[in-house]
Design a protein around this motif. Structure first.
Motif, PDB file in Angstrom:
ATOM      1  N   LEU A 109      31.489  87.258  73.902  1.00 56.06           N
ATOM      2  CA  LEU A 109      30.854  87.901  72.823  1.00 56.06           C
ATOM      3  C   LEU A 109      30.568  87.103  71.600  1.00 56.06           C
ATOM      4  O   LEU A 109      29.309  86.815  71.092  1.00 56.06           O
ATOM      5  CB  LEU A 109      31.517  89.303  72.767  1.00 56.06           C
ATOM      6  CG  LEU A 109      31.683  90.271  73.729  1.00 56.06           C
ATOM      7  CD1 LEU A 109      32.460  91.486  73.214  1.00 56.06           C
ATOM      8  CD2 LEU A 109      30.142  90.330  74.476  1.00 56.06           C
ATOM      9  N   VAL A 110      31.487  86.533  71.163  1.00 59.48           N
ATOM     10  CA  VAL A 110      31.753  85.988  69.862  1.00 59.48           C
ATOM     11  C   VAL A 110      32.575  84.838  69.892  1.00 59.48           C
ATOM     12  O   VAL A 110      33.628  84.790  70.493  1.00 59.48           O
ATOM     13  CB  VAL A 110      31.853  86.997  68.369  1.00 59.48           C
ATOM     14  CG1 VAL A 110      31.827  85.985  67.187  1.00 59.48           C
ATOM     15  CG2 VAL A 110      31.089  88.139  68.435  1.00 59.48           C
ATOM     16  N   LYS A 111      32.263  83.503  69.056  1.00 62.30           N
ATOM     17  CA  LYS A 111      33.281  82.667  68.852  1.00 62.30           C
ATOM     18  C   LYS A 111      33.367  82.228  67.547  1.00 62.30           C
ATOM     19  O   LYS A 111      32.451  82.004  66.656  1.00 62.30           O
ATOM     20  CB  LYS A 111      32.666  81.305  69.740  1.00 62.30           C
ATOM     21  CG  LYS A 111      33.645  80.184  69.557  1.00 62.30           C
ATOM     22  CD  LYS A 111      33.373  79.107  70.560  1.00 62.30           C
ATOM     23  CE  LYS A 111      33.672  79.411  71.956  1.00 62.30           C
ATOM     24  NZ  LYS A 111      33.484  78.369  73.012  1.00 62.30           N
ATOM     25  N   LEU A 112      34.421  82.318  67.060  1.00 65.38           N
ATOM     26  CA  LEU A 112      34.803  82.267  65.539  1.00 65.38           C
ATOM     27  C   LEU A 112      35.324  80.646  65.408  1.00 65.38           C
ATOM     28  O   LEU A 112      36.268  80.230  66.100  1.00 65.38           O
ATOM     29  CB  LEU A 112      35.697  83.093  65.050  1.00 65.38           C
ATOM     30  CG  LEU A 112      35.441  84.752  65.414  1.00 65.38           C
ATOM     31  CD1 LEU A 112      36.797  85.635  64.919  1.00 65.38           C
ATOM     32  CD2 LEU A 112      34.307  85.107  64.634  1.00 65.38           C
ATOM     33  N   LYS A 113      34.785  80.047  64.568  1.00 64.06           N
ATOM     34  CA  LYS A 113      35.128  78.658  64.152  1.00 64.06           C
ATOM     35  C   LYS A 113      35.860  78.413  62.836  1.00 64.06           C
ATOM     36  O   LYS A 113      35.901  77.435  62.211  1.00 64.06           O
ATOM     37  CB  LYS A 113      33.860  77.759  64.209  1.00 64.06           C
ATOM     38  CG  LYS A 113      33.002  77.768  65.568  1.00 64.06           C
ATOM     39  CD  LYS A 113      31.826  76.969  65.563  1.00 64.06           C
ATOM     40  CE  LYS A 113      31.019  77.276  67.035  1.00 64.06           C
ATOM     41  NZ  LYS A 113      29.750  76.402  67.183  1.00 64.06           N
TER      42      LYS A 113
ATOM     43  N   PHE B 256      43.319  74.077  70.017  1.00 68.24           N
ATOM     44  CA  PHE B 256      42.878  73.095  68.845  1.00 68.24           C
ATOM     45  C   PHE B 256      42.003  73.892  68.006  1.00 68.24           C
ATOM     46  O   PHE B 256      41.144  73.317  67.430  1.00 68.24           O
ATOM     47  CB  PHE B 256      42.069  71.960  69.631  1.00 68.24           C
ATOM     48  CG  PHE B 256      42.965  71.156  70.615  1.00 68.24           C
ATOM     49  CD1 PHE B 256      44.014  70.090  70.265  1.00 68.24           C
ATOM     50  CD2 PHE B 256      42.825  71.315  72.046  1.00 68.24           C
ATOM     51  CE1 PHE B 256      44.721  69.783  71.217  1.00 68.24           C
ATOM     52  CE2 PHE B 256      43.466  71.062  72.885  1.00 68.24           C
ATOM     53  CZ  PHE B 256      44.490  69.944  72.532  1.00 68.24           C
ATOM     54  N   GLY B 257      42.230  75.164  67.896  1.00 65.56           N
ATOM     55  CA  GLY B 257      41.427  75.871  66.776  1.00 65.56           C
ATOM     56  C   GLY B 257      40.421  76.669  67.562  1.00 65.56           C
ATOM     57  O   GLY B 257      40.343  76.654  68.795  1.00 65.56           O
ATOM     58  N   LYS B 258      39.635  77.447  66.893  1.00 62.58           N
ATOM     59  CA  LYS B 258      38.538  78.453  67.237  1.00 62.58           C
ATOM     60  C   LYS B 258      39.113  79.681  67.969  1.00 62.58           C
ATOM     61  O   LYS B 258      40.137  79.732  68.596  1.00 62.58           O
ATOM     62  CB  LYS B 258      37.453  77.796  68.256  1.00 62.58           C
ATOM     63  CG  LYS B 258      36.902  76.529  67.834  1.00 62.58           C
ATOM     64  CD  LYS B 258      35.751  75.698  68.561  1.00 62.58           C
ATOM     65  CE  LYS B 258      35.158  74.865  68.072  1.00 62.58           C
ATOM     66  NZ  LYS B 258      34.390  74.215  68.844  1.00 62.58           N
ATOM     67  N   ILE B 259      38.398  80.728  67.959  1.00 63.42           N
ATOM     68  CA  ILE B 259      38.746  82.052  68.523  1.00 63.42           C
ATOM     69  C   ILE B 259      37.443  82.444  69.283  1.00 63.42           C
ATOM     70  O   ILE B 259      36.413  82.628  68.766  1.00 63.42           O
ATOM     71  CB  ILE B 259      39.218  83.133  67.608  1.00 63.42           C
ATOM     72  CG1 ILE B 259      40.347  82.397  66.651  1.00 63.42           C
ATOM     73  CG2 ILE B 259      39.706  84.395  68.194  1.00 63.42           C
ATOM     74  CD1 ILE B 259      40.628  83.317  65.392  1.00 63.42           C
ATOM     75  N   ALA B 260      37.967  82.874  70.591  1.00 65.11           N
ATOM     76  CA  ALA B 260      36.722  83.551  71.368  1.00 65.11           C
ATOM     77  C   ALA B 260      36.770  85.138  71.691  1.00 65.11           C
ATOM     78  O   ALA B 260      38.101  85.486  71.931  1.00 65.11           O
ATOM     79  CB  ALA B 260      36.579  82.634  73.010  1.00 65.11           C
TER      80      ALA B 260
ATOM     81  N   HIS C 209      37.052  97.956  74.925  1.00 69.72           N
ATOM     82  CA  HIS C 209      38.104  97.095  74.100  1.00 69.72           C
ATOM     83  C   HIS C 209      37.636  95.625  74.333  1.00 69.72           C
ATOM     84  O   HIS C 209      36.828  95.125  75.350  1.00 69.72           O
ATOM     85  CB  HIS C 209      39.276  97.104  74.961  1.00 69.72           C
ATOM     86  CG  HIS C 209      39.933  98.649  74.787  1.00 69.72           C
ATOM     87  ND1 HIS C 209      40.868  98.688  73.476  1.00 69.72           N
ATOM     88  CD2 HIS C 209      40.174  99.747  75.364  1.00 69.72           C
ATOM     89  CE1 HIS C 209      41.299  99.899  73.696  1.00 69.72           C
ATOM     90  NE2 HIS C 209      40.661 100.683  74.582  1.00 69.72           N
ATOM     91  N   HIS C 210      37.960  95.038  73.097  1.00 65.83           N
ATOM     92  CA  HIS C 210      37.529  93.491  73.166  1.00 65.83           C
ATOM     93  C   HIS C 210      38.882  92.510  73.510  1.00 65.83           C
ATOM     94  O   HIS C 210      40.022  93.131  73.410  1.00 65.83           O
ATOM     95  CB  HIS C 210      37.218  92.838  71.630  1.00 65.83           C
ATOM     96  CG  HIS C 210      35.799  93.438  71.496  1.00 65.83           C
ATOM     97  ND1 HIS C 210      35.248  92.974  70.315  1.00 65.83           N
ATOM     98  CD2 HIS C 210      34.884  94.042  72.139  1.00 65.83           C
ATOM     99  CE1 HIS C 210      33.970  93.476  70.291  1.00 65.83           C
ATOM    100  NE2 HIS C 210      33.724  93.927  71.582  1.00 65.83           N
ATOM    101  N   LEU C 211      38.709  91.349  73.750  1.00 73.74           N
ATOM    102  CA  LEU C 211      39.848  90.474  74.331  1.00 73.74           C
ATOM    103  C   LEU C 211      39.613  89.069  73.522  1.00 73.74           C
ATOM    104  O   LEU C 211      38.706  88.406  73.702  1.00 73.74           O
ATOM    105  CB  LEU C 211      39.921  90.186  75.885  1.00 73.74           C
ATOM    106  CG  LEU C 211      41.084  89.344  76.228  1.00 73.74           C
ATOM    107  CD1 LEU C 211      42.428  89.981  75.978  1.00 73.74           C
ATOM    108  CD2 LEU C 211      40.831  89.173  77.553  1.00 73.74           C
ATOM    109  N   ALA C 212      40.633  88.893  72.358  1.00 73.92           N
ATOM    110  CA  ALA C 212      40.705  87.493  71.684  1.00 73.92           C
ATOM    111  C   ALA C 212      41.684  86.658  72.226  1.00 73.92           C
ATOM    112  O   ALA C 212      42.515  86.925  72.470  1.00 73.92           O
ATOM    113  CB  ALA C 212      40.954  88.013  70.155  1.00 73.92           C
TER     114      ALA C 212
END
Length: 882
Positions: free
Chosen positions: A503-507, A489-493, A481-484
């Motif tokens: 794992l990933v960082k969404l901007k 102030f924005g962005k998603i880890a 399972h992933h944890l978002a």
């Protein structure tokens, strides 16, 4: 000031601690010694001692500011001198003190002389019951009025001190001969009473201050603070111990300035001979307290040459215990941060374990103590194997360092949930053991959090360094399972749900992300609701590729929900619903981002967390606005699910009375309450069960995956609460419910016969209450009061009964008439006998039928009826009338 009585608190006095931009008062400490009705407040550049005195005909809480021991300026420096270079860090040069003293317009040591300007008068409405001591009368401890300008000797002594100072700031370091130099205008961040008239304070610079309180009577002589009447008192600093702790890192204040942490934690041990201090440097020191006298510099002379006099005052001598290299007790403790690559914790509070009865008899002192830190963690030092062995030092409670807005439950493990506050750290908790499983920095300020609905397979293409493992045994797995985590102030880890590996960082999102939702397979997607007034959708299995951006809302999007597959033969086709701050409920096609205009009343949803919609329209109370309900979550019990193996929608059991989709929904509101409703909740003023526990707004609420627990986030109180459910889960039997018995009541006169209504029998009002209230024992005062009231009621009823009998006797005598004569004795006697028999029968009949009638009605009924007057014949002619 508040007083405790009979389980409640009532306000007995209030007043203004100090003028300035709040918060100016940092804390208050009560004098714990017997018989002392006194407390001290401290804060921004001041310390103030309060006592209850009689002013005129009323008692008031009166406060007096603390003075420096040399009398040049008071501790209250909120009114800045134009020439004062003090920056709020407790640093002031002797030259500045000389300049301030030369500008005084009153005696040295007065408030006006210290500030250089007249202090504003406090608001009478705010300080009616708490008045400064100087306002009570013209007399003071020093009634003499020295000249407005310091003497030449005082100026020469100050000039010599300025020339001899090695460093301009002069933070209270000892001189060449060890003379103690004190400063004014420094914040006081902690205080504790060590004696009845001695206070020890902590400063941001890491220094300790010893203050003495002088109590005086009407004649101005010193008096006992308990046995004598105290009318005047002063508090002044007698000693300053520099270097007790290091200042620590700088912290930000509410007014935008910065200061050092200093010493903010102080407490006394049970023996009264040792004291503990905790500083911002991560150290805890033990100090020995010894009564003695201290030599201090007195007030400068006002006439003639000479040095300032030296006074000897009774105070407390402090001596640090322990060796220089001691780091793990028993006198000095160096605490390191439980998080990697972080500075030591700054202590904000400390408390020792009190003595129990056996320790008091044996005169033993418990050495265990607990500390609270600026990271909201609670540490404990415990001697499990005795005082001769090293203690056990560890964190008992982990906390959040900022406001807590989000909590998420694991989709398959009921014992796991995660939380994130407005800080750069995420926490993974074990609900069953109530412990912290893991924590890690996330690289952004968190605002929302969510677990993936289904395990995500590992991929060397999209997640090359990811190695999913099992939570319980740590074995490798093919999916996890992933944890978002959404940022303020924005962005998603994106993190691993077990190890919290990034794992990933969404901007793509540039503003606050209020909600995140994963949908199940076969095509897993992630939707993000943000203040960009849109919803961003990502493809999870393709490395979180951005699929679409759903536009159309009029305000910030707050909540999201995914539907089950619309068509069984097309399991990837789903509908996305979203609500915004403008109370809009819109539907979207997630892959293309187009808005769906068809009605979705028959759609089945994987979850329901939106505060608007037909199934939850009954959760809103009358008079509530659109921001009162902060979070909603529907239980899994009674709802349909999607089976990825069979590609079919599994219908839920119809256990709730044979109703389709019936279950439960829980809400969190602005009043810190958690409410449980039936689902769907469509009635106005729907019934609910209410639960309390949060000290602030409840910002988020989530059911566990098996509906066995409910997790809530408390906003400003930074707490996560978990509630255990009863009768909510499908595999759990419903609890037996016995309705309260119907109250037995009769219709009759109430309010003294002025009206009629239902009269409940004795004991019927408490028949429906629980056993806890029925078995509750009343206090002795209440029992005595109830007995007295019952006796008074009995006497009242006896008096009314005697009055009633007396009235009946009087009416019987009126009915008998005058005593008959001998001529018609027989006839009259017979008539009288019949009359008495009839009256007795009437009285008996009335006693049976008119039990509930008031006495006034019975007396009116018993009055003898007057015979109507016989009308005279009307005259035929007017002459007859004349």
């Amino acid at each position: 000031a508040w007083r405790h009585g009979d389980g409640t608190y009532e306000l007995v006095g209030e007043g203004q601690g100090i003028n300035g931009l709040p918060p100016m008062v940092y804390g208050a400490v009560w004098n714990p010694f017997p018989g002392m009705e006194e407390f001290v407040t401290y804060g921004a550049k001041h310390i103030k001692v309060w006592r209850k005195v009689k002013v005129g005909a009323e008692l008031r809480w009166v406060g007096e500011m603390g003075l420096r021991n040399d009398g040049l300026r008071v501790a209250d420096c909120s009114q800045r001198n134009p020439g004062d270079p003090n920056t709020g860090e407790g640093k002031i040069s002797a030259a500045a003190a000389l300049a301030a003293a030369s500008k005084t317009s009153s005696r040295p040591g007065s408030a006006a002389g210290a500030a250089g300007v007249s202090s504003p008068k406090p608001n009478p409405a705010l300080s009616k019951s708490m008045t400064p001591l100087s306002k009570l009368g013209p007399a003071s401890a020093n009634s003499s009025r020295p000249p407005s300008r310091p003497s030449s000797a005082a100026r020469r002594s100050l000039a010599a001190a300025a020339a001899a100072a090695a460093k301009p700031p002069g933070v209270g370091e000892s001189g060449s001969k060890g003379a103690q130099v004190t400063v004014g205008g420094e914040n006081i961040v902690s205080a504790v009473y060590v004696r009845r008239d001695v206070i020890v304070t902590g400063f941001p610079s890491g220094a300790l201050g010893v203050w003495t309180v002088s109590h005086r009577g009407d004649d101005g002589a010193r008096c006992h603070p308990v046995h004598d009447a105290v009318t005047r008192w002063t508090v002044s600093m007698a000693q300053r111990i520099v270097g007790a702790h290091e200042p620590g890192p700088r912290v930000n204040l509410n007014d935008g300035t910065t200061t050092y942490g200093g010493i903010r934690a102080m407490t006394m041990r049970a023996d009264g001979a040792t004291m503990l201090t905790g500083g911002a440097d991560g150290w805890v020191h033990t100090w020995e307290l010894a009564d003695g006298t201290i030599a201090v510099v007195g007030r400068p002379k006002t006439d003639g040459p000479g040095k300032p006099p030296v006074e000897r005052r009774r105070a407390v001598l402090l001596r640090k215990l322990g060796s220089s290299g001691e780091t793990a007790g028993p006198n000095s403790f160096k605490i390191s941060s439980p998080y990697q690559n972080e500075p030591p914790p700054a202590f904000r509070a400390i408390d020792c374990r009190p003595q129990d009865s056996s320790q008091r008899r044996a005169r033993e002192v418990p050495y265990e103590f607990v500390m609270g830190t600026n990271k909201c963690d609670v540490w404990e030092v415990e001697y499990k194997r005795g005082i001769d062995r090293p203690p056990t030092i560890g964190v008992q409670v982990y906390g959040h360092t900022a406001d807590l807005y989000a909590v998420a439950s694991h989709p398959t493990d009921p014992d796991v949930f995660a939380s994130c506050a407005e800080a750069d750290r995420v926490f993974l908790w074990n609900a069953n053991e109530r412990t912290l499983a893991r924590t890690a920095p996330v690289g952004l300020v968190g605002r929302s959090i969510c677990f993936s609905a289904t395990p995500v397979p590992k991929s060397q293409t999209y997640f090359p360094d990811w190695r999913p493992v099992n939570r319980k045994d740590g074995t490798a797995r093919d999916a996890g399972h992933h944890l978002a985590v959404g940022g303020k102030f924005g962005k998603i880890a994106i993190l691993d749900g077990v190890t919290l590996q990034p794992l990933v960082k969404l901007k793509d999102v540039g503003s606050a992300v209020d909600d995140l939702k994963y949908c199940g397979g076969p095509r897993a997607m992630l939707a993000a609701a943000s203040h960009d007034i849109c919803v961003d959708v990502y493809d999870v299995h393709r490395g979180y590729t951005h699929l679409s951006r759903c536009r159309g809302h009029m305000a910030a999007v707050t909540h999201l929900d995914w539907s089950l597959p619309v068509f069984p033969h097309l399991p990837a086709e789903r509908i996305l619903q979203a609500t915004c701050a403008a109370c809009e409920l819109l539907y979207w096609e997630p892959v293309s981002g187009e808005q769906v205009l068809e009605n979705q009343r028959d759609a089945r949803w994987e979850s329901w967390t939106c505060a608007q919609g037909f199934p939850v329209m009954g959760i809103w109370e009358d008079g509530s606005d659109r921001t009162d309900v902060n979070a909603v979550d529907r239980a899994k019990s009674g709802q349909a699910t999607f089976d990825e193996k069979t590609k079919e929608i599994v219908q839920a059991d119809e256990r709730a009375g044979g109703l389709d989709r019936a279950g439960y929904v829980v809400t969190a509101d602005d009043f810190g309450k958690v409410k449980l409703f039936n689902y769907p909740c469509v009635f106005n003023d729907a019934p609910y069960r209410e639960y309390k526990g949060h000290a602030s707004h409840a910002m988020c609420v989530r059911f566990a995956c098996d509906d066995g627990r409910v997790f809530t986030a408390g906003g400003r109180d930074r707490a996560v609460l978990q509630f255990v459910t009863r009768g909510v889960r499908c595999d759990e039997a419903r609890p037996a419910y016995a309705p309260p018995p119907e109250p037995k009541r009769t219709w009759g006169p109430i309010d003294g016969g002025k009206a009629y209504g239902w009269i409940e029998e004795k004991g019927a009002s408490g028949a429906g209450l629980g056993g806890e209230r029925r078995n509750r024992r009343a206090p002795p005062d209440a029992i005595a009061g109830a007995a007295a009231a019952e006796e008074a009621l009995r006497l009242k009823r006896e008096a009314e009964e005697a009055k009633r009998l007396k009235e009946e006797k009087r009416l019987a005598d009126l009915a008998l008439g005058p005593k008959p004569s001998n001529a018609n004795y027989g006839q009259t006697s017979a008539g009288a006998t019949g009359t008495v028999a009839g009256l007795s029968a009437g009285i008996a009949e009335r006693d049976v039928a008119d039990v509930d009638k008031p006495l006034t009605a019975m007396a009116a009924q018993q009055q003898p009826k007057q015979q109507p007057k016989q009308q005279q014949p009307k005259p035929r002619y007017p002459e007859q009338a004349r």
